[in-house]
Motif scaffolding. Structure first.
Motif, PDB file in Angstrom:
ATOM      1  N   TRP A  10       0.799  -1.225   0.000  1.00  0.00           N
ATOM      2  CA  TRP A  10       0.000   0.000   0.000  1.00  0.00           C
ATOM      3  C   TRP A  10       0.835   1.279   0.000  1.00  0.00           C
ATOM      4  CZ3 TRP A  10      -4.686   0.749  -1.474  1.00  0.00           C
ATOM      5  CH2 TRP A  10      -5.663  -0.229  -1.313  1.00  0.00           C
ATOM      6  N   HIS A 116      -3.181   4.217   0.197  1.00  0.00           N
ATOM      7  CA  HIS A 116      -4.472   3.828   0.759  1.00  0.00           C
ATOM      8  C   HIS A 116      -5.219   5.038   1.305  1.00  0.00           C
ATOM      9  CE1 HIS A 116      -7.257   1.815   3.669  1.00  0.00           C
ATOM     10  NE2 HIS A 116      -7.393   1.006   2.638  1.00  0.00           N
ATOM     11  N   GLU A 117      -4.475   5.976   1.914  1.00  0.00           N
ATOM     12  CA  GLU A 117      -5.115   7.119   2.556  1.00  0.00           C
ATOM     13  C   GLU A 117      -4.837   8.445   1.861  1.00  0.00           C
ATOM     14  OE1 GLU A 117      -3.940   6.808   6.672  1.00  0.00           O
ATOM     15  OE2 GLU A 117      -5.362   5.172   7.015  1.00  0.00           O
ATOM     16  N   VAL A 297      -8.891  10.549   3.889  1.00  0.00           N
ATOM     17  CA  VAL A 297      -8.831   9.101   4.079  1.00  0.00           C
ATOM     18  C   VAL A 297     -10.162   8.452   3.695  1.00  0.00           C
ATOM     19  CG1 VAL A 297      -8.608   7.282   5.821  1.00  0.00           C
ATOM     20  CG2 VAL A 297      -7.042   9.236   5.848  1.00  0.00           C
ATOM     21  N   GLU A 298     -11.251   9.061   4.093  1.00  0.00           N
ATOM     22  CA  GLU A 298     -12.573   8.511   3.779  1.00  0.00           C
ATOM     23  C   GLU A 298     -12.845   8.560   2.273  1.00  0.00           C
ATOM     24  OE1 GLU A 298     -15.044  10.959   6.190  1.00  0.00           O
ATOM     25  OE2 GLU A 298     -14.724   9.777   8.030  1.00  0.00           O
ATOM     26  N   TRP A 300     -10.624   8.509  -0.143  1.00  0.00           N
ATOM     27  CA  TRP A 300      -9.808   7.491  -0.813  1.00  0.00           C
ATOM     28  C   TRP A 300     -10.325   6.088  -0.537  1.00  0.00           C
ATOM     29  CZ3 TRP A 300      -6.939   7.352  -4.861  1.00  0.00           C
ATOM     30  CH2 TRP A 300      -6.296   8.517  -5.298  1.00  0.00           C
ATOM     31  N   ALA A 301     -10.887   5.868   0.632  1.00  0.00           N
ATOM     32  CA  ALA A 301     -11.467   4.552   0.925  1.00  0.00           C
ATOM     33  C   ALA A 301     -12.570   4.218  -0.077  1.00  0.00           C
ATOM     34  CB  ALA A 301     -12.014   4.524   2.355  1.00  0.00           C
ATOM     35  N   THR A 302     -13.370   5.223  -0.428  1.00  0.00           N
ATOM     36  CA  THR A 302     -14.417   5.018  -1.424  1.00  0.00           C
ATOM     37  C   THR A 302     -13.820   4.711  -2.787  1.00  0.00           C
ATOM     38  OG1 THR A 302     -15.923   6.487  -0.226  1.00  0.00           O
ATOM     39  CG2 THR A 302     -16.399   6.086  -2.552  1.00  0.00           C
ATOM     40  N   TRP A 304     -10.963   3.334  -3.475  1.00  0.00           N
ATOM     41  CA  TRP A 304     -10.384   1.983  -3.498  1.00  0.00           C
ATOM     42  C   TRP A 304     -11.470   0.919  -3.482  1.00  0.00           C
ATOM     43  CZ3 TRP A 304      -5.966   1.480  -5.462  1.00  0.00           C
ATOM     44  CH2 TRP A 304      -4.955   2.425  -5.251  1.00  0.00           C
ATOM     45  N   GLN A 305     -12.551   1.191  -2.814  1.00  0.00           N
ATOM     46  CA  GLN A 305     -13.648   0.225  -2.789  1.00  0.00           C
ATOM     47  C   GLN A 305     -14.183  -0.004  -4.200  1.00  0.00           C
ATOM     48  OE1 GLN A 305     -16.847   1.412  -0.211  1.00  0.00           O
ATOM     49  NE2 GLN A 305     -17.825  -0.590  -0.235  1.00  0.00           N
ATOM     50  N   ASP A 308     -10.076  -1.188  -6.584  1.00  0.00           N
ATOM     51  CA  ASP A 308      -8.857  -1.890  -6.174  1.00  0.00           C
ATOM     52  C   ASP A 308      -8.656  -3.196  -6.947  1.00  0.00           C
ATOM     53  OD1 ASP A 308      -6.520  -2.337  -4.767  1.00  0.00           O
ATOM     54  OD2 ASP A 308      -7.532  -3.176  -3.009  1.00  0.00           O
TER      55      ASP A 308
END
Length: 772
Positions: A10, A116-117, A297-298, A300-302, A304-305, A308
């Motif tokens: 990551w 990741h973030e 961070v939130e 980027w989480a979306t 990657w979901q 990825d």
């Protein structure tokens, strides 16, 4: 090839500071958010070799190109993205010494790009000439949650001294591009303002009169307690800053928070640019660094979901594919249909930061599968908005009646490339745009795009091809003279197979699209026909060209010839080239390259990739086996196409070999050119190699199909794609394939030659024994 980036799933990690690698790292660790971006330059002073780069999307300068050999039809300028105001700058003084890693003894240097973030972190210890030693840690990001905002947390600790630290956070607009002629600077000052802990600088570009207001707000903490400071304001030409000093003792830590914003007149009225920048700064500063980082961070989480790719068993491959995905999303978010994707994104100046055919041929497939539908649609709307300019471009070359020639290189729709063999002859870019329309509709099922935008573009492109061919009385066929195909190591050739194939396909598809619109939306069709002064008799002309187009072939070898006379060249294979003569674009004269048989990038094979369903496997294999050994892959766009075709041919070894050439192209500086920026558009090709190559994903007859294989070094790989309103998670292992449907829409999925019902919120698993 370099090999100094540490393998990690990551993170991109550099340990130890090597000044000779610094410009490469500045590219690799670049940040962006679709609206602005920056190279990984240091916040503090650095007198060593560096390529400064801060960029604001959509802001460019039309550098004059007219020279002694200027000809009618040449562009008047070459558009270039501008190095904009440096907002990250923080000068640090320890006593009377300036912190400069080029002049200090550096240890414990570490740079981490947290993919990741979505942030960049750097730490080091520096011993100055006086013997004073400091420890520094900085964290910064360009927010994708608020794409006008960037933030820095910069901490410095005194390790072995008591004394004074002086910090000067600044905004420096007195910058230039690396390729500026005679060191010309492209920005003029409009205004500046400093008050309390805020600073603002507004600049205007010469000629184009874009205005950008850059603002910043700073907070200071000592050992985690906020410090109220009185700063000395600094104003110089196109420069604003604030200087303040803090007394420290050994082991004290000083932390500076710098919240910044870049606002452009592309998005704000010039008269309110400063006021709006102040408002953005106020809101961002009120949230504070930690809250802004949490939003980052939130967000980027979306991302990657949705996008990825997970590879088990090969950390280097895992790191590489995520790096490519990360940089693509840093470059383009799809929020603004006036923006597009430059080959270097926000990571460097090369190629001017302009739009090429790379977007349609390579990037559209990536965004179709990994982002909301509106994102890829906006890439196509961008071209529709510029249709008028495309018609003007064609008129400059003598075409008429609404014929449209889209530019090879552009910022605003005008052609701005100044090499004749590209400007006049690399006309296959028109076909790539038409194919992207077809590809978008094939993938999304959104035929309404044809009604609102697509058909108008397709008619303009078809009218161009109609006028660009000419009838050969000798051959009794239509020929295409004086072109340059994707292989730019051949210029001004006749009957490039790829260009002619694409032209005929465009004419055929434009007629099919017209029939769809006429049958489904007759009122819109009639309105468009009237607006374009279109006579349906033009359809007959198009059909005649499709039927009678000439294509060079070699019957004995059973191959399509790249162009007329290709076999007249001495047929030498790449494997017989001495290593000392590679790459030939750096070792050979241009004359020698043009007379050789060597191919820069996929040409005939590019056409077979686009239209593979029109050719059987034997035809594909004959052409692949002939052209691949003659291809030097000196374009970053080349290996991915070869990888996908090799996978189609079940040549798994070569499919993986070509994938490796593109996956870590920048991370390992494969071509010794990463220092001037990353190869953003070829990164989409890396994604294609995995999804279309190893997973064998296609859309045929409105259905997804997979023809997967697992690379020998991998234990498994899985990926997420969006398709027609639902999200699929696909996993491929040594045992078979598993597909989960997380939406409520039922699908029919093809796996090899069999079809399976995949209900909403269900999954299917097919083992290899079943697939055989």
């Amino acid at each position: 090839m370099k090999n100094y980036i540490k393998a990690d799933e990551w993170n991109i990690i550099e340990e130890g500071f090597d000044p000779h690698l610094n410009k490469i790292s500045e590219s690799i660790f670049s940040l962006g958010n679709g609206r602005m971006g920056q190279r990984a330059n240091f916040e503090e002073t650095y007198s060593g070799e560096t390529l400064p780069g801060n960029y604001v999307a959509g802001v460019y300068y039309p550098d004059k190109t007219r020279v002694g050999w200027w000809k009618n039809g040449y562009p008047e300028y070459f558009a270039k993205v501008l190095n904009a105001a440096n907002w990250i700058g923080i000068e640090v003084k320890i006593g009377d010494e300036i912190l400069d890693l080029s002049a200090a003894e550096v240890s414990d240097f570490k740079r981490i790009l947290n993919m990741h973030e979505g942030y960049l972190e750097r730490s080091f210890t520096a011993k100055l000439k006086s013997g004073k030693t400091v420890k520094v840690k900085s964290t910064r990001f360009c927010s994708i949650a608020d794409d006008e905002v960037g933030a820095i947390r910069y901490s410095i600790s005194a390790l072995n001294f008591d004394g004074q630290l002086t910090l000067t956070p600044f905004i420096d607009g007195d910058v230039k591009n690396q390729d500026s002629n005679y060191d010309e600077k492209f920005w003029e000052a409009v205004n500046d303002e400093i008050s309390e802990n805020e600073a603002y600088l507004t600049l205007r570009t010469k000629k184009t009169a874009f205005e950008v207001c850059t603002g910043s707000s700073v907070q200071l903490f000592k050992n985690k307690e906020e410090v109220k400071f009185t700063a000395e304001d600094i104003r110089k030409e196109k420069f604003v800053g604030q200087t303040f000093s803090v007394e420290v003792k050994a082991n004290d830590e000083i932390t500076l928070y710098k919240i910044a914003a870049n606002l452009s007149s592309e998005n704000h009225p010039k008269a309110s640019l400063l006021a709006n920048c102040k408002s953005v700064i106020k809101n961002a500063a009120a949230k504070g660094f930690d809250a802004l980082l949490k939003e980052q961070v939130e967000a980027w989480a979306t991302k990657w979901q949705e996008s990825d790719i997970i590879i088990e068993g090969d950390v280097a491959a895992q790191q590489a594919i995520r790096f490519n995905i990360f940089q693509l999303f840093q470059t383009y978010t799809g929020k603004d249909d006036r923006l597009n994707i430059g080959p270097k994104g926000f990571t460097g100046e090369k190629y001017g930061g302009s739009t090429y055919w790379d977007t349609e041929a390579y990037c559209v497939p990536f965004y179709l599968a990994t982002a909301p539908q509106e994102v890829s649609k906006n890439l196509l709307v961008y071209r529709h908005k510029q249709l008028g300019k495309a018609i003007e471009n064609a008129e400059k070359l003598g075409f008429n009646r609404g014929a449209a020639l889209y530019p090879m290189v552009t910022m605003n729709g005008e052609e701005c490339h100044n090499e004749w063999e590209i400007t006049f002859e690399e006309i296959h870019r028109n076909g790539a745009i038409a194919f992207a329309i077809f590809n978008y509709i094939r993938y999304t099922g959104d035929q309404s795009y044809l009604f609102d935008y697509g058909l108008e573009v397709l008619i303009g492109i078809a009218r161009f091809w109609k006028q660009r061919v000419n009838w050969s009385s000798d051959k009794q066929q239509y020929v295409m003279l004086g072109v340059t195909g994707p292989n730019e190591y051949e210029n001004n050739v006749n009957n490039n197979w790829y260009t002619s194939t694409l032209a005929a396909w465009c004419l055929k598809y434009a007629k099919e699209a017209a029939d769809i619109v006429k049958n489904q939306q007759p009122e819109k069709y009639n309105s468009l026909v009237k607006a374009l002064n279109f006579d349906e008799a033009e359809f007959a002309d198009w059909a005649d060209i499709v039927e009678k187009m000439y294509y060079p072939v070699d019957e004995e070898k059973g191959i399509f010839l790249q162009q007329d006379g290709y076999l007249d060249k001495e047929q030498i294979l790449v494997k017989d080239l001495p290593a000392s003569e590679r790459p030939i674009n750096q070792k050979w004269s241009w004359d020698r390259i043009l007379r050789s048989c060597f191919i820069k990038q996929a040409d005939v094979l590019q056409g077979l990739y686009f239209f593979e369903e029109d050719y059987d496997l034997d035809t594909l294999k004959r052409n692949f086996d002939f052209y691949e050994p003659r291809t030097v892959h000196e374009s970053s766009l080349s290996p991915c196409v070869h990888s996908i075709l090799a996978a189609k041919l079940n040549d798994e070894a070569r499919a993986y070999e070509f994938y490796l050439r593109t996956a870590r192209l920048d991370l390992d500086d494969y071509n010794n050119d990463t220092e001037d920026g990353l190869h953003i558009t070829s990164m989409a090709g890396t994604w294609m190699s995995v999804i279309e190559g190893f997973a064998g994903m296609r859309v045929r007859e409105d259905k997804l199909q997979f023809n997967p294989f697992l690379p020998g070094k991998w234990k498994s790989f899985s990926f997420t794609i969006g398709f027609r309103g639902t999200t699929l998670k696909v996993q491929i292992t040594e045992n078979g394939i598993n597909i989960k449907n997380s939406g409520s829409i039922d699908l029919e999925i093809g796996i090899r030659d069999q079809y399976y019902k995949l209900a909403g919120n269900a999954e299917i698993e097919v083992d290899n024994a079943t697939l055989v």
